[in-house]
Design an enzyme around this catalytic site. Sequence first.
Site, PDB file in Angstrom:
ATOM      1  N   GLY A 231       0.755  -1.314  -0.114  1.00  0.00           N
ATOM      2  CA  GLY A 231      -0.019   0.157   0.200  1.00  0.00           C
ATOM      3  C   GLY A 231       0.745   1.200  -0.077  1.00  0.00           C
ATOM      4  O   GLY A 231       1.821   1.199  -0.614  1.00  0.00           O
ATOM      5  N   SER A 232       0.160   2.296   0.578  1.00  0.00           N
ATOM      6  CA  SER A 232       0.944   3.729   0.336  1.00  0.00           C
ATOM      7  C   SER A 232       1.980   3.897   1.381  1.00  0.00           C
ATOM      8  O   SER A 232       2.291   2.875   2.478  1.00  0.00           O
ATOM      9  CB  SER A 232      -0.084   4.572   0.668  1.00  0.00           C
ATOM     10  OG  SER A 232      -0.624   4.618   2.245  1.00  0.00           O
ATOM     11  N   VAL A 235       0.875   4.818   5.138  1.00  0.00           N
ATOM     12  CA  VAL A 235       0.702   3.708   5.981  1.00  0.00           C
ATOM     13  C   VAL A 235       1.785   2.893   6.330  1.00  0.00           C
ATOM     14  O   VAL A 235       1.737   2.381   7.535  1.00  0.00           O
ATOM     15  CB  VAL A 235      -0.723   2.841   5.436  1.00  0.00           C
ATOM     16  CG1 VAL A 235      -1.164   1.795   6.159  1.00  0.00           C
ATOM     17  CG2 VAL A 235      -1.806   4.065   5.151  1.00  0.00           C
ATOM     18  N   GLY A 236       2.588   2.612   5.359  1.00  0.00           N
ATOM     19  CA  GLY A 236       3.551   1.597   5.613  1.00  0.00           C
ATOM     20  C   GLY A 236       4.550   2.297   6.576  1.00  0.00           C
ATOM     21  O   GLY A 236       5.217   1.531   7.447  1.00  0.00           O
ATOM     22  N   GLU A 253       5.595  -3.608   0.845  1.00  0.00           N
ATOM     23  CA  GLU A 253       5.504  -3.078  -0.597  1.00  0.00           C
ATOM     24  C   GLU A 253       4.746  -1.991  -0.751  1.00  0.00           C
ATOM     25  O   GLU A 253       3.732  -1.832  -0.783  1.00  0.00           O
ATOM     26  CB  GLU A 253       5.097  -4.355  -1.266  1.00  0.00           C
ATOM     27  CG  GLU A 253       5.627  -5.610  -1.671  1.00  0.00           C
ATOM     28  CD  GLU A 253       6.952  -5.762  -2.436  1.00  0.00           C
ATOM     29  OE1 GLU A 253       6.972  -4.738  -3.033  1.00  0.00           O
ATOM     30  OE2 GLU A 253       7.497  -6.652  -2.510  1.00  0.00           O
ATOM     31  N   CYS A 287       1.732   0.779  -8.793  1.00  0.00           N
ATOM     32  CA  CYS A 287       2.873   1.126  -8.101  1.00  0.00           C
ATOM     33  C   CYS A 287       4.084   1.311  -9.157  1.00  0.00           C
ATOM     34  O   CYS A 287       4.968   1.830  -8.830  1.00  0.00           O
ATOM     35  CB  CYS A 287       3.153   0.003  -7.004  1.00  0.00           C
ATOM     36  SG  CYS A 287       3.450  -1.238  -7.490  1.00  0.00           S
TER      37      CYS A 287
HETATM   38  P1  NAD Z   1      -3.352   2.554   1.298  1.00  0.00           P
HETATM   39  O1  NAD Z   1      -1.920   2.306   2.178  1.00  0.00           O
HETATM   40  O2  NAD Z   1      -4.375   3.461   1.909  1.00  0.00           O
HETATM   41  O3  NAD Z   1      -4.083   1.213   1.508  1.00  0.00           O
HETATM   42  C1  NAD Z   1      -3.541  -0.087   1.272  1.00  0.00           C
HETATM   43  C2  NAD Z   1      -4.340  -1.129   2.358  1.00  0.00           C
HETATM   44  O4  NAD Z   1      -4.069  -0.456   3.766  1.00  0.00           O
HETATM   45  C3  NAD Z   1      -5.825  -0.919   2.485  1.00  0.00           C
HETATM   46  O5  NAD Z   1      -6.460  -2.309   2.676  1.00  0.00           O
HETATM   47  C4  NAD Z   1      -6.443  -0.347   3.482  1.00  0.00           C
HETATM   48  O6  NAD Z   1      -7.478  -0.604   4.102  1.00  0.00           O
HETATM   49  C5  NAD Z   1      -5.007  -0.392   4.623  1.00  0.00           C
HETATM   50  N1  NAD Z   1      -4.906   0.524   5.513  1.00  0.00           N
HETATM   51  C6  NAD Z   1      -5.210   1.915   5.586  1.00  0.00           C
HETATM   52  N2  NAD Z   1      -5.013   2.394   6.445  1.00  0.00           N
HETATM   53  C7  NAD Z   1      -4.216   1.724   7.443  1.00  0.00           C
HETATM   54  C8  NAD Z   1      -4.058   1.669   8.980  1.00  0.00           C
HETATM   55  N3  NAD Z   1      -3.897   2.909   9.325  1.00  0.00           N
HETATM   56  N4  NAD Z   1      -3.465   0.529   9.343  1.00  0.00           N
HETATM   57  C9  NAD Z   1      -3.324  -0.695   8.605  1.00  0.00           C
HETATM   58  N5  NAD Z   1      -4.120  -0.834   7.027  1.00  0.00           N
HETATM   59  C10 NAD Z   1      -4.426   0.211   6.845  1.00  0.00           C
HETATM   60  O7  NAD Z   1      -2.942   2.440  -0.258  1.00  0.00           O
HETATM   61  P2  NAD Z   1      -3.910   2.133  -1.538  1.00  0.00           P
HETATM   62  O8  NAD Z   1      -4.433   3.665  -1.852  1.00  0.00           O
HETATM   63  O9  NAD Z   1      -4.923   1.238  -1.113  1.00  0.00           O
HETATM   64  O10 NAD Z   1      -2.923   1.957  -2.551  1.00  0.00           O
HETATM   65  C11 NAD Z   1      -2.089   2.606  -3.302  1.00  0.00           C
HETATM   66  C12 NAD Z   1      -0.823   2.514  -2.807  1.00  0.00           C
HETATM   67  O11 NAD Z   1      -0.286   1.098  -2.890  1.00  0.00           O
HETATM   68  C13 NAD Z   1       0.362   3.437  -3.688  1.00  0.00           C
HETATM   69  O12 NAD Z   1       1.166   4.138  -2.990  1.00  0.00           O
HETATM   70  C14 NAD Z   1       0.927   2.190  -4.443  1.00  0.00           C
HETATM   71  O13 NAD Z   1       2.252   2.690  -4.944  1.00  0.00           O
HETATM   72  C15 NAD Z   1       1.056   1.152  -3.474  1.00  0.00           C
HETATM   73  N6  NAD Z   1       1.225  -0.122  -4.012  1.00  0.00           N
HETATM   74  C16 NAD Z   1       2.384  -0.799  -4.134  1.00  0.00           C
HETATM   75  C17 NAD Z   1       2.657  -2.014  -4.682  1.00  0.00           C
HETATM   76  C18 NAD Z   1       3.969  -2.746  -4.690  1.00  0.00           C
HETATM   77  O14 NAD Z   1       3.857  -4.051  -5.010  1.00  0.00           O
HETATM   78  N7  NAD Z   1       4.912  -2.255  -4.172  1.00  0.00           N
HETATM   79  C19 NAD Z   1       1.549  -2.830  -5.485  1.00  0.00           C
HETATM   80  C20 NAD Z   1       0.298  -2.045  -5.517  1.00  0.00           C
HETATM   81  C21 NAD Z   1       0.034  -0.728  -4.710  1.00  0.00           C
END
Ligand code: NAD
Length: 478
Positions: A231-232, A235-236, A253, A287
């Site tokens: 994810g983002s 949050v990461g 990731e 991503c």
């Molecule tokens: P996001 O971080 O908002 O959400 C990802 C997941 O995390 C969702 O399931 C969400 O519900 C959960 N989440 C949100 N807040 C959280 C918290 N406080 N604690 C725990 N979990 C939480 O990201 P998004 O908008 O869904 O996805 C887009 C991002 O993901 C972009 O930055 C993109 O680059 C990245 N991404 C990376 C890869 C990779 O393989 N590196 C692949 C796809 C997307």
Amino acid sequence: MPSQPGDGRLYIDGAFVPAASGRTGVVEEKATGKPIGSYALGSAADIDRAVAAARAAQPAWGALSAPERAGYLRAFCGYLEAHREELVEQSMRETGGVRAKAEDEVGTSIKQLALSAVQVGENAGDILPPYKAGKLSLSRAVPLGVLGLITPWNYPMNLAMRALAPGLAFGNTVVLKPAELTPVIGGQVLAAAADHAGLPPGVFNVVTGDGPDAGWPLARHQGLDMLDFTGSREVGLAIDRAAAGELRDIRLELGGSNAFVVLDDADIEVAANCAMIASLEFQGQTCISASRHIVQRAVADDYLDALTRRAAALTVGDPFDPGTALGPLISAAQRDRVHRTIVEPSLAMGARLVTGGTYDGLFYRPTVLAGVTPQMPAFREEIFGPVIPVTVVDTEAEAVALTNGLPMLMNSVFTRDLVRGLSVAEQLQAGEVHVNDAHARHGAENQMPGFTRRQWIGLQRTPLNFPDWATAPATQES
Ligand code: NAD
């Protein structure tokens, strides 16, 4: 099928159950805004039950023979294969991606399961050089235990499957929290498939819900042996900080600002075709999307012209219409982020709008920005939308330095001279670099083993096979 995907239930310990809160959310078709199902709003209580079920199930699952676990995976795979067309359409509705994107997502997931079912039957360990004469040193792969997976909405099925399939194959049990914007294709259908395949209760659990209420309790759970988060960066980072204080094992990731470098001897038409895929595929919401185009001055005007002719001619609309190249963005929040925090401020700082920059609902026109400088958000931020910012540089060294200044996952470099391309690729600091290509390595067969940092250089060896929408240089401006 014991539960219809989209009926708003969690999958815990082999049963489809409502959330402890009793609350559900609505799943929408992104192109129309119509409700197409519901998902349970899970919380810490549901996560606790799911992790406990996974813990209880793990010893017996890990103790099965490799062929036994492979048999379950094949049954799981068989269910997805039998429902492939429904799943493709579900992905198109839920993510807003066109058919080719959805077919890729579902097809890669099926392939990943099939590959993991084979890999688990292969070599399970090594004989190591003994550290002293007279010793015998053996190593063997053993399960980590219970895995937590948190996944995003852009490729929800295969970003879950890339950890789920090998995780299950090698004897781990799993709790998955899919993204709230895509809970059916990213979670509920996988629960239905696992249930149909007869996986023992607790081996695979799905808790839908939002990030703070369901994701955070899973991310922090002491009952996990490892958390895998995609994810983002925001949050990461929060997960990383929390885990560091508790010595928990996590794998992240995240996103970045990937660069697309066009050198002064590049084949401009090839580069522009590739740019359509690299920056605009799935509306730029991947991503590995190219987020900044760094172009040498000698070819900048021609490149801008080639990009603009293509981008302006693309059809934006219903992903079910075969003529559509770009569907809707995933949400109004995502559209506003792209428009208000990237495009508008960059224009205010002096970038020039060459085409696009407008939207209708979630449908955002492919946008080309010229005169982008490294200070602008269009250069610095991960865009995650259909925007191509072009930055002009004088020298190759400048292109390399600018590229390396930001975090990134994957870069491309375009040149007619392959030796020059390889030499520049070696200087670019990303996990993956392509010469005259983009996105080439992304199949189930090429998933990077989780625990190495490796630079992968992809060379374009056969003629590029672009979809029609990427290659037709049109004349009309929209
Ligand atoms: P996001 O971080 O908002 O959400 C990802 C997941 O995390 C969702 O399931 C969400 O519900 C959960 N989440 C949100 N807040 C959280 C918290 N406080 N604690 C725990 N979990 C939480 O990201 P998004 O908008 O869904 O996805 C887009 C991002 O993901 C972009 O930055 C993109 O680059 C990245 N991404 C990376 C890869 C990779 O393989 N590196 C692949 C796809 C997307």
